[in-house]
Design a protein around this motif. Sequence first.
Motif, PDB file in Angstrom:
ATOM      1  N   ARG A  25       4.549  -4.178  -2.743  1.00 33.49           N
ATOM      2  CA  ARG A  25       3.823  -3.026  -3.298  1.00 33.49           C
ATOM      3  C   ARG A  25       2.442  -2.902  -2.666  1.00 33.49           C
ATOM      4  N   GLU A  28       1.694  -0.136   0.594  1.00 33.04           N
ATOM      5  CA  GLU A  28       0.727   0.926   0.265  1.00 33.04           C
ATOM      6  C   GLU A  28      -0.471   0.873   1.209  1.00 33.04           C
ATOM      7  N   TRP A  29      -1.017  -0.310   1.446  1.00 34.86           N
ATOM      8  CA  TRP A  29      -2.195  -0.428   2.305  1.00 34.86           C
ATOM      9  C   TRP A  29      -1.862  -0.097   3.762  1.00 34.86           C
ATOM     10  N   ARG A  38       2.251   4.178   1.423  1.00 37.79           N
ATOM     11  CA  ARG A  38       3.347   4.501   0.506  1.00 37.79           C
ATOM     12  C   ARG A  38       4.080   3.222   0.133  1.00 37.79           C
ATOM     13  N   VAL A  39       4.962   3.355  -0.841  1.00 40.02           N
ATOM     14  CA  VAL A  39       5.810   2.243  -1.262  1.00 40.02           C
ATOM     15  C   VAL A  39       6.936   2.082  -0.235  1.00 40.02           C
TER      16      VAL A  39
END
Length: 134
Positions: free
Chosen positions: A106, A110-111, A115-116
Amino acid sequence: MKRLALLLAVATAPAAAFSGGVAEGLLADYRAAGAGPFSANGGAEAWQRQVAAGNGEAPRSCATCHGADPRSAGRHAKTGKVIDPLAPAANPARLTDAATIEKWFRRNCEWTWGRVCTPQEKGDFLSYLNSYRP
């Protein structure tokens, strides 16, 4: 209940965990979500995939922090903190807890990508990391 027992058993044998229990349990979860078949080659390609970071920062990939070879230590792009190798072949303590794996997916997806990660991408990553042998 079976999954909890499996996770507890894996916690007592971290060197063998990735090749069986935790990885297989997560891969089964990802298959149940419609993903698969999984590909170590797909994971390797995704590992290197550069994504624009925005804010004038350089593009990012998994390799930006973890290094091109997941058997080697990496270094966080912002903090400079050393990151232990991800490949279980180099670091048997890694990838031995499903909740921790999901937490880092997660956070890092994201980083890095903004997005996931999809279940397919997660399965490909795990297949890639497991493709390295001691």
